[in-house]
Motif scaffolding. Sequence first.
Motif, PDB file in Angstrom:
ATOM      1  N   ASP A 224      70.044  40.850  89.033  1.00 53.96           N
ATOM      2  CA  ASP A 224      71.337  40.526  88.922  1.00 53.96           C
ATOM      3  C   ASP A 224      72.015  41.207  87.462  1.00 53.96           C
ATOM      4  N   ASP A 225      71.212  41.770  86.691  1.00 56.92           N
ATOM      5  CA  ASP A 225      71.670  42.496  85.473  1.00 56.92           C
ATOM      6  C   ASP A 225      71.914  43.954  85.754  1.00 56.92           C
ATOM      7  N   HIS A 226      71.727  44.287  87.144  1.00 53.35           N
ATOM      8  CA  HIS A 226      72.043  45.955  86.999  1.00 53.35           C
ATOM      9  C   HIS A 226      73.373  46.257  87.427  1.00 53.35           C
ATOM     10  N   LEU A 227      73.759  47.437  86.724  1.00 54.16           N
ATOM     11  CA  LEU A 227      75.182  47.914  87.195  1.00 54.16           C
ATOM     12  C   LEU A 227      75.647  47.728  88.520  1.00 54.16           C
ATOM     13  N   VAL A 228      74.940  48.030  89.601  1.00 58.69           N
ATOM     14  CA  VAL A 228      75.312  47.827  90.861  1.00 58.69           C
ATOM     15  C   VAL A 228      75.959  46.233  90.914  1.00 58.69           C
ATOM     16  N   LYS A 251      61.093  50.138  87.121  1.00 58.03           N
ATOM     17  CA  LYS A 251      62.360  50.799  86.743  1.00 58.03           C
ATOM     18  C   LYS A 251      62.109  52.168  86.459  1.00 58.03           C
ATOM     19  N   LEU A 252      62.799  53.012  87.387  1.00 56.61           N
ATOM     20  CA  LEU A 252      62.824  54.476  87.241  1.00 56.61           C
ATOM     21  C   LEU A 252      64.212  54.771  86.640  1.00 56.61           C
ATOM     22  N   PRO A 253      64.112  55.486  85.253  1.00 54.61           N
ATOM     23  CA  PRO A 253      65.320  55.982  84.621  1.00 54.61           C
ATOM     24  C   PRO A 253      66.185  56.667  85.447  1.00 54.61           C
ATOM     25  N   ALA A 254      67.610  56.479  85.364  1.00 52.20           N
ATOM     26  CA  ALA A 254      68.484  57.177  86.397  1.00 52.20           C
ATOM     27  C   ALA A 254      69.905  56.852  85.622  1.00 52.20           C
ATOM     28  N   TRP A 255      70.662  58.073  86.127  1.00 58.28           N
ATOM     29  CA  TRP A 255      72.343  57.974  85.564  1.00 58.28           C
ATOM     30  C   TRP A 255      72.663  57.100  87.136  1.00 58.28           C
ATOM     31  N   VAL A 256      73.320  56.122  86.855  1.00 58.41           N
ATOM     32  CA  VAL A 256      74.005  55.219  88.148  1.00 58.41           C
ATOM     33  C   VAL A 256      75.177  55.504  88.132  1.00 58.41           C
ATOM     34  N   ASP A 257      75.884  55.996  89.366  1.00 55.85           N
ATOM     35  CA  ASP A 257      77.314  55.885  89.805  1.00 55.85           C
ATOM     36  C   ASP A 257      77.543  55.144  90.911  1.00 55.85           C
ATOM     37  N   ALA A 258      78.371  54.033  90.655  1.00 52.14           N
ATOM     38  CA  ALA A 258      78.701  52.883  91.766  1.00 52.14           C
ATOM     39  C   ALA A 258      79.936  52.693  92.067  1.00 52.14           C
ATOM     40  N   TYR A 259      80.398  52.958  93.382  1.00 47.39           N
ATOM     41  CA  TYR A 259      81.691  52.937  93.741  1.00 47.39           C
ATOM     42  C   TYR A 259      82.003  51.561  94.802  1.00 47.39           C
ATOM     43  N   PRO A 260      82.938  50.815  94.587  1.00 44.62           N
ATOM     44  CA  PRO A 260      83.042  49.397  95.289  1.00 44.62           C
ATOM     45  C   PRO A 260      83.750  49.993  96.582  1.00 44.62           C
ATOM     46  N   ASP A 261      83.232  49.571  97.712  1.00 50.73           N
ATOM     47  CA  ASP A 261      83.896  49.452  99.038  1.00 50.73           C
ATOM     48  C   ASP A 261      84.364  47.939  99.388  1.00 50.73           C
ATOM     49  N   LYS A 262      85.600  47.737  98.744  1.00 49.17           N
ATOM     50  CA  LYS A 262      86.131  46.445  98.868  1.00 49.17           C
ATOM     51  C   LYS A 262      86.034  45.773 100.176  1.00 49.17           C
ATOM     52  N   ARG A 263      86.940  46.636 101.209  1.00 47.92           N
ATOM     53  CA  ARG A 263      86.842  46.014 102.548  1.00 47.92           C
ATOM     54  C   ARG A 263      85.648  45.376 103.089  1.00 47.92           C
ATOM     55  N   ALA A 264      84.512  46.417 102.958  1.00 48.71           N
ATOM     56  CA  ALA A 264      83.242  45.828 103.581  1.00 48.71           C
ATOM     57  C   ALA A 264      82.306  45.134 102.346  1.00 48.71           C
ATOM     58  N   ARG A 265      82.921  44.760 101.221  1.00 49.00           N
ATOM     59  CA  ARG A 265      82.084  44.239 100.315  1.00 49.00           C
ATOM     60  C   ARG A 265      80.815  44.567 100.182  1.00 49.00           C
ATOM     61  N   ARG A 266      80.781  45.781  99.628  1.00 46.24           N
ATOM     62  CA  ARG A 266      79.415  46.499  99.484  1.00 46.24           C
ATOM     63  C   ARG A 266      79.848  47.667  98.427  1.00 46.24           C
ATOM     64  N   VAL A 267      78.688  47.927  97.846  1.00 50.23           N
ATOM     65  CA  VAL A 267      78.778  48.979  96.831  1.00 50.23           C
ATOM     66  C   VAL A 267      77.739  50.326  97.163  1.00 50.23           C
ATOM     67  N   LEU A 268      78.464  51.534  97.163  1.00 46.39           N
ATOM     68  CA  LEU A 268      78.016  52.633  97.329  1.00 46.39           C
ATOM     69  C   LEU A 268      77.501  53.463  96.050  1.00 46.39           C
ATOM     70  N   VAL A 269      76.234  53.843  96.152  1.00 43.84           N
ATOM     71  CA  VAL A 269      75.691  54.132  94.817  1.00 43.84           C
ATOM     72  C   VAL A 269      74.749  55.654  94.954  1.00 43.84           C
ATOM     73  N   SER A 270      74.849  56.118  93.678  1.00 40.18           N
ATOM     74  CA  SER A 270      73.839  57.361  93.722  1.00 40.18           C
ATOM     75  C   SER A 270      73.083  57.053  92.194  1.00 40.18           C
ATOM     76  N   PHE A 271      71.869  57.464  92.638  1.00 38.80           N
ATOM     77  CA  PHE A 271      71.068  57.354  91.455  1.00 38.80           C
ATOM     78  C   PHE A 271      70.517  58.659  91.267  1.00 38.80           C
ATOM     79  N   ARG A 272      70.829  59.348  89.938  1.00 39.99           N
ATOM     80  CA  ARG A 272      70.398  60.681  89.488  1.00 39.99           C
ATOM     81  C   ARG A 272      69.134  60.487  88.437  1.00 39.99           C
ATOM     82  N   THR A 273      67.925  60.491  89.159  1.00 41.62           N
ATOM     83  CA  THR A 273      66.904  60.271  88.258  1.00 41.62           C
ATOM     84  C   THR A 273      66.381  61.351  87.357  1.00 41.62           C
ATOM     85  N   GLU A 274      65.678  60.919  86.292  1.00 36.27           N
ATOM     86  CA  GLU A 274      65.458  61.577  85.202  1.00 36.27           C
ATOM     87  C   GLU A 274      64.077  62.163  85.242  1.00 36.27           C
ATOM     88  N   GLU A 275      63.527  62.145  86.333  1.00 40.85           N
ATOM     89  CA  GLU A 275      62.037  62.654  86.367  1.00 40.85           C
ATOM     90  C   GLU A 275      61.730  63.298  87.588  1.00 40.85           C
TER      91      GLU A 275
END
Length: 275
Positions: A224-228, A251-275
């Motif tokens: 629940d506390d995740h950026l997503v 929990k694998l450290p990553a740069w997270v970029d999250a974009y909301p798809d409002k119509r579908a009530r979902r989030v599209l995400v990329s995790f750029r991992t650091e290892e």
Amino acid sequence: MAASDASPAPEGAIDPAHKARMRELASTYGRGLPGSDAQALASGLGARLVYMDLGERDGAYDPEHDVILINNKASPERQRFTLAHEISHALLLSDDDLLSAVHDSFEGERLEEVIETLCNVGASALLLPSELLDDVLRRYGPTGRALYELARRADVSASVAIYGLAEVTPGSVIYAVCSRPRGKPTEEGASSRQRGSRRPVVVRASSGSPQARYPLRPGTPVPDDHLVVTVLDTELEAAGRSYVPFRSGRKLPAWVDAYPDKRARRVLVSFRTEE
């Protein structure tokens, strides 16, 4: 008759050269088509399209009668991917060298899995031409927004966009679609305890770039506390340092970029991992 549920199969030790050849076959086929609608996609084979109730099957290709069957109960996006997948079956059958190499390397159920995976590779190459993939990555980078734009512009599902974008993304990146199972929404003014009883956000689909070391399995819960989760609840695009959640609790450290798809009530995400 080649039949399929058009679902990604385990890749295992498939020769990268075989996947590259499958992409080449599909890309070459696609460049010769008069358009991108269903009839145009099938026109290169001279095959007849038949839509009918196939039960649990998404589609099938009958090379003897030059017929492609598509399940008329499936969504338009699913039908489109299934058509491209079945066309890829035809392209694979037409390439004696690739077909022989695959049969020489695998047998039994594993052979069928590899063929299905190669046909998914072909379908992705047919529906997501390299020019489109390159343009999306150039404009948006390996981000959740890139997934959204790719799915919209190619008229494919997010899961298809994930698969295609992951294949060409440099570096270690995991793409995912996350959402909360549909249920009764939390009432405004509910107590924090009641709000905490909401259904958890989970990973619906995911795929990693060739350099990604760890898979993110569908069904994995997102804390629940995740950026997503914040992006899903606020419907505001966000990015920042966070982590890839795993079922094990790691929990694998990553740069997270999250974009909301409002119509579908979902989030599209990329995790750029650091290892």
